[in-house]
Scaffold this motif. Sequence first.
Motif, short mmCIF file in Angstrom:
data_model
loop_
_atom_site.label_atom_id
_atom_site.label_comp_id
_atom_site.label_asym_id
_atom_site.label_seq_id
_atom_site.Cartn_x
_atom_site.Cartn_y
_atom_site.Cartn_z
N LEU A 340 22.37 -24.41 -66.27
CA LEU A 340 20.60 -24.55 -66.59
C LEU A 340 20.15 -25.43 -65.46
O LEU A 340 19.94 -26.35 -65.58
CB LEU A 340 21.11 -24.57 -67.98
N ASP A 341 19.31 -24.09 -65.07
CA ASP A 341 17.57 -24.87 -65.11
C ASP A 341 16.99 -25.60 -65.71
O ASP A 341 16.50 -24.45 -66.39
CB ASP A 341 17.07 -23.80 -64.28
N LEU A 342 17.29 -26.56 -65.94
CA LEU A 342 16.63 -27.07 -67.35
C LEU A 342 14.93 -27.36 -67.51
O LEU A 342 14.32 -27.48 -68.23
CB LEU A 342 17.37 -28.85 -67.82
N ASP A 343 14.97 -28.66 -65.67
CA ASP A 343 12.97 -28.40 -65.56
C ASP A 343 12.32 -26.51 -65.55
O ASP A 343 11.35 -26.93 -66.60
CB ASP A 343 13.51 -28.84 -64.08
N ARG A 344 13.41 -26.07 -65.70
CA ARG A 344 12.46 -24.50 -65.45
C ARG A 344 12.16 -24.42 -66.75
O ARG A 344 10.14 -23.90 -67.50
CB ARG A 344 12.72 -23.37 -64.33
N LEU A 345 13.20 -24.45 -68.02
CA LEU A 345 13.19 -23.66 -69.02
C LEU A 345 12.52 -24.41 -69.92
O LEU A 345 11.43 -23.74 -70.44
CB LEU A 345 14.91 -24.14 -69.72
N ASN A 346 12.72 -25.70 -69.81
CA ASN A 346 11.29 -26.95 -70.55
C ASN A 346 10.24 -26.50 -70.28
O ASN A 346 9.10 -27.08 -70.90
CB ASN A 346 11.97 -28.47 -70.55
N SER A 347 9.36 -26.66 -68.91
CA SER A 347 8.30 -25.83 -68.35
C SER A 347 7.89 -24.80 -69.21
O SER A 347 7.05 -24.92 -70.30
CB SER A 347 8.24 -25.77 -67.17
N ASP A 348 8.90 -24.09 -69.53
CA ASP A 348 8.94 -22.56 -69.99
C ASP A 348 8.29 -22.89 -71.62
O ASP A 348 7.32 -22.48 -71.90
CB ASP A 348 9.18 -21.48 -69.72
N LEU A 349 9.42 -23.46 -71.73
CA LEU A 349 9.05 -23.57 -73.23
C LEU A 349 7.76 -24.92 -73.97
O LEU A 349 7.22 -24.64 -74.90
CB LEU A 349 10.07 -24.72 -74.08
N LYS A 350 7.10 -25.51 -72.85
CA LYS A 350 6.06 -26.00 -73.16
C LYS A 350 4.57 -25.48 -73.17
O LYS A 350 3.87 -25.68 -73.93
CB LYS A 350 5.94 -27.46 -72.38
N ARG A 351 4.83 -24.60 -72.45
CA ARG A 351 3.75 -23.49 -72.35
C ARG A 351 3.74 -22.99 -73.45
O ARG A 351 2.04 -22.64 -74.11
CB ARG A 351 3.73 -22.81 -70.88
N LEU A 352 4.61 -22.28 -73.76
CA LEU A 352 4.75 -21.02 -74.82
C LEU A 352 3.99 -22.10 -76.06
O LEU A 352 3.72 -21.33 -76.31
CB LEU A 352 6.60 -20.38 -74.81
N LEU A 353 4.38 -22.84 -76.35
CA LEU A 353 4.46 -23.34 -77.67
C LEU A 353 2.56 -24.03 -77.64
O LEU A 353 2.31 -24.20 -78.62
CB LEU A 353 5.68 -25.14 -78.22
N ASN A 354 2.16 -24.45 -76.43
CA ASN A 354 0.54 -24.40 -76.28
C ASN A 354 -0.13 -22.66 -76.25
O ASN A 354 -1.16 -22.97 -75.96
CB ASN A 354 0.53 -25.25 -74.60
N GLY A 355 0.78 -21.80 -76.36
CA GLY A 355 -0.38 -20.57 -76.42
C GLY A 355 0.19 -20.00 -75.44
O GLY A 355 -1.16 -18.84 -75.42
N GLU A 356 0.25 -20.44 -74.07
CA GLU A 356 0.20 -19.78 -73.24
C GLU A 356 1.58 -18.95 -72.37
O GLU A 356 2.23 -18.68 -73.18
CB GLU A 356 0.66 -20.61 -71.63
N GLU A 357 0.42 -17.66 -71.77
CA GLU A 357 1.87 -16.81 -71.58
C GLU A 357 2.57 -17.07 -70.26
O GLU A 357 2.10 -17.54 -69.68
CB GLU A 357 0.90 -15.54 -71.56
N VAL A 358 3.75 -16.86 -70.62
CA VAL A 358 5.18 -17.21 -69.73
C VAL A 358 5.83 -16.15 -68.61
O VAL A 358 5.92 -15.28 -69.87
CB VAL A 358 6.18 -18.17 -70.15
N ASN A 359 6.11 -16.00 -67.77
CA ASN A 359 6.76 -14.93 -67.31
C ASN A 359 8.09 -15.19 -67.45
O ASN A 359 8.88 -16.37 -66.64
CB ASN A 359 6.35 -14.73 -65.75
N ILE A 360 9.33 -14.59 -68.64
CA ILE A 360 10.10 -14.98 -68.02
C ILE A 360 11.54 -14.77 -67.57
O ILE A 360 11.61 -13.17 -67.05
CB ILE A 360 11.12 -14.36 -70.02
N PRO A 361 12.19 -15.23 -67.10
CA PRO A 361 13.37 -14.97 -65.45
C PRO A 361 14.05 -14.21 -65.93
O PRO A 361 14.67 -13.74 -67.32
CB PRO A 361 14.11 -15.99 -65.38
N THR A 362 15.18 -12.96 -64.73
CA THR A 362 16.02 -12.28 -65.60
C THR A 362 17.32 -12.78 -64.42
O THR A 362 16.66 -13.12 -63.45
CB THR A 362 16.06 -10.84 -65.55
N TYR A 363 18.03 -13.08 -65.37
CA TYR A 363 19.65 -13.41 -64.51
C TYR A 363 20.37 -12.32 -64.21
O TYR A 363 20.90 -11.52 -64.59
CB TYR A 363 20.10 -14.96 -65.13
N SER A 364 20.83 -12.12 -63.12
CA SER A 364 21.94 -10.61 -62.51
C SER A 364 22.82 -11.09 -62.63
O SER A 364 23.51 -12.09 -61.09
CB SER A 364 21.43 -9.88 -61.56
N PHE A 365 23.46 -11.44 -63.54
CA PHE A 365 25.37 -11.50 -63.34
C PHE A 365 26.40 -11.76 -62.36
O PHE A 365 27.33 -11.36 -61.22
CB PHE A 365 25.51 -11.04 -64.54
#
Length: 543
Positions: A340-365
């Motif tokens: 898992l891309d932990l840096d991207r995940l943690n960055s997105d979670l921080k921004r979400l908790l701060n009330g920001e809008e985040v574009n969630i990635p989509t993984y194609s298996f």
Amino acid sequence: MLGGERVIDLLPRLNKELDFKPICAYVNNKTEDLCFPIFSPKQVEFLPATSDTGKRVYVRSLCMLLYKAVADTIPGVSLRIDHSMGDAHYCRLIKEEEEISLDNALLEKISDRMTALVESDIPFKRHERLTKDVIDMYRQQGLLAKVKLLETLHELYTTYYDLAGIADGFYGPLAPSTGFLKDFYICGYKEGFLLFPFAKESSLKKLKDNPPGEKMFKAFTDQLRFNYMIRVTNVGDLNRAVIEKRTPGLINVAEAMHEKLIGEIASDIAQRRKEGDAGIILVAGPSSSGKTTSTKRLAIHLATNLIVPKMISLDDYFFNREDTPRDDDGEFDFESLYALDLDRLNSDLKRLLNGEEVNIPTYSFELGRRIEKDKPLRLDKNDVLLMEGIHGLNPELTHSIDSHKVFKVYVSALTTLKIDSHNWISTSDNRLLRRIVRDNKYRNTSALESIRRWPSVRRGEEKWIFPFSENADATFNSSLIFELGVMKEYAMPLLKEVPRDNVAYAQAYRLMKLLGYFESIPASQIPSTSLLREFLGGSSFNY
């Protein structure tokens, strides 16, 4: 080969070829004890106590050794082996339906008696007698749970073992003698004690550094109390309920208990939200524990607490396939936390908790890479982020997030229904049967393939899930006391398809034998909201 030789009689011819002391053997891909007689040509594979099958034989034999030691040390007391706890097994001593108090001196006396029996190298003698005679023998010894089971099975003959005048039944072979059981340890725990098989100095140090989990023990204990309340503690009790057509009420009560437990977790989250915490809910658990249905039901209960759950998948944070770490065999290790891309995940979670809008990635298996689509997400005042994944309890997953902002839920099928007082149903076996049925229905995977893959799945769980179970803020036991009675009609035909000339047949046969102890329960009695529907089909939830 002379007819009637025992498997153990072959060993002198093979001593130069074997670099281990066998405890049992596969005979035509069925597990047999070393005293199994051979009357015709057979394929024999000897197994050490360190193999998965050998460990089961060792543990069963050790349990009979413990039973004999308790009977010799404290006559009139009943031994109850309730469930496993990691590497150990939780045991209690009962007299006249009351737990007796234990102290170190008494436990040491039992342990010393076990050691003396090991040093005497007494054989475990296998017998087969008319079931009615075995029932009388068990009744005289006070093994009433075994009596209940045998009375519902209606078998003409029953196999049992004798150890120096004590009889007991185990649902698989035992070691040839007590001399094979040199490594064990017992110690007091709660109202009972823990029995550790294979306990050497290294494992005793591990025990002191990592004592058994309080939260897991509580989850087991709460379920055991429920079992006693509804008077179904063993397979014999469940079979009687089926025969007496009491299962619809039993199912309703068990399903209601699930709803109550999930509702309590949702209430805890709601309270935390009032305090400004728990903006992220992580749901984790081992394979086939029912994480997906548990998450969906939790979302419903959160809504009743005026909380809006917004769900994302941890799978969408996978690295591109070429950047995925590899295991010891050089294969892509998709179960690794570092897939898992932990840096991207943690960055997105921080921004979400701060009330920001985040574009969630989509993984194609299919493509093996992440795709950036227009997938915006924002957490409003009454929203929480709900995520399911095997790494949810690992603190490194959300390493840069304030721990108060994360609420962790552990889901596991902690099976508490016992076959009888000395034989429990493995949580791992329960989950494997769920997986066999589900993967055949939804992924067209054979039981043979599911059994083959299971050891790899278990290794991943031991590395990435179980060590973090005590990190959970809440534990949900997803087992249902009636489920193997329902699963029987689904799993049996699949297990019968495993070829007898394949080594996986040994596990298939063992699972079929386990299911054979259960009276069948019609799936039509199971509601569409049941967690069990995740595996059987017919759920009102979309997966």
